[in-house]
Design an enzyme around this catalytic site. Sequence first.
Site, PDB file in Angstrom:
ATOM      1  N   ASP A  76      11.585  17.144  -4.687  1.00 50.90           N
ATOM      2  CA  ASP A  76      12.777  16.689  -5.416  1.00 50.90           C
ATOM      3  C   ASP A  76      12.877  17.254  -6.834  1.00 50.90           C
ATOM      4  OD1 ASP A  76      13.066  15.162  -3.182  1.00 50.90           O
ATOM      5  OD2 ASP A  76      13.314  13.250  -4.241  1.00 50.90           O
ATOM      6  N   HIS A 114       7.426  16.117  -6.143  1.00 47.56           N
ATOM      7  CA  HIS A 114       8.376  16.723  -7.087  1.00 47.56           C
ATOM      8  C   HIS A 114       7.886  18.122  -7.464  1.00 47.56           C
ATOM      9  CE1 HIS A 114       9.075  12.398  -7.321  1.00 47.56           C
ATOM     10  NE2 HIS A 114      10.334  12.711  -7.626  1.00 47.56           N
TER      11      HIS A 114
END
Length: 465
Positions: A272, A414
């Site tokens: 992400d 992430h």
Amino acid sequence: MRKKLLLIAIFCALILTLVVGAMYKYLMSQVYGEEQTNFEMQVEKTIKTEFFDRDITQIEESKSGDNQYNKYYLYYSATENKNIIKQLEAQTQVASKQLKDSRSMVLSYVNEEKVNDALINRQLVTKEYIWDDKTKSLKYLGELKELSEILLSKNRNEPRLKDIVNDESDLLAINRIVQEQLLSTRTKLKSTIDEEELDQVLTNDFLSKDSKITLLPHSIQIAFDKEVLGVTKMNVDTEKILPFIDPAIVSDNNLPKKSLDQKRNYVALTFDDGPNDTSTKKLLRELKKEKIKATFFVLGQMVDKNPEVAKKIVGEGHEIGSHSYTHPDLTQVTLDKVKEEVLKTDKAIFHATGVLPKLFRPPYGAVNGAVAKTIGLPIIQWNVDSEDWQVKNKDLIVNKVIDTVENGSIILIHDIHERSVESIPEMVSQLRKRGYEFVTISELLSYGQKPLNQYFGLADQREIK
Ligand SMILES: [Zn+2]
């Protein structure tokens, strides 16, 4: 005297010529007429044979044309759609013209066959027959079969999208597939798509449950409610929308099913908040080395800053999804703001990569019914949180994942944090040791993920209400 004889001779010759001529004419008409009678009898016989095993009561109206030698016949039900009759007539005329100089017959009819319980296949058939002088019989030449159309048994006239989908989520899924096809067709015609065209495709609501459709043998033609990019209809392969339509209406039984091997174990790595110019690139190199395909939920603003990295993500076979433009909690802003976040990100991704995202991960996983409807894409959550943004320690990140992973897990990481990317080699190695294989989200969900639903893992799908 001689003159008289000559006159008599000429007179006799004249009479003889007339008599012979008349006899010849008589004899010829005998033969020819007999042949014509013969021809007409065989025409009748052929029609009877042709309709022998058909439901004759369905043929309530017929038209026949006759210029003595060339005959044509049309059969159809009196309840038949006027357009269908027009097409059948046109098809018959084409065949009749080709055969007009010979003794021949053209036989046209609407043929309907049951495909399965839900479908019938309708074809306009035109058969051509020609008289064979040698065998004195009507010979079958061939047939034209135009407009093969598959119709719903329950609703034979002009089926609509609502007849083949189950619910609104199916409709939304088909909408995105059509949007993508519109754009890719456009890209083939001209290399660049301007902002106005992109807006048209993404915001013009040209599909609805009442959109008219035509079921064809391997595709579905969808007529748009309004024009988009100058197009009013589009053919979509049945295979492409298979998970979103009623299986009963699918006439092709051999369509490939894209599903995973039930005996093996899979996980999906998802990244992400990127892409950035440093750690995302490093991650891409690592994934390439390990031959792993992952899923990236990108932020529109990051894509606009690093379009070449976004392009690389798609180019290297990873899946790309939207994670909004500026990362707000979408349940705390207006629906207009949600719409704007989604649209801006779609555009950013399309400009950078040439594809539209088919998945959405809401920031913080925050979503509700109204938000999900506005987004219009499947919502992808996670059931393994690496907590990488918090711990920023590669061993702790790996341990967290290994401790909570199971078959079908969606793992949240992430790619904008250096430590997270550094944890990947060890994480991959540990997961492989435990027998896990790596797939994208669409692969994990067998391409059947639906809008208005959220997915936490392979076995955890929840409807958003
Ligand atoms: Zn995020």
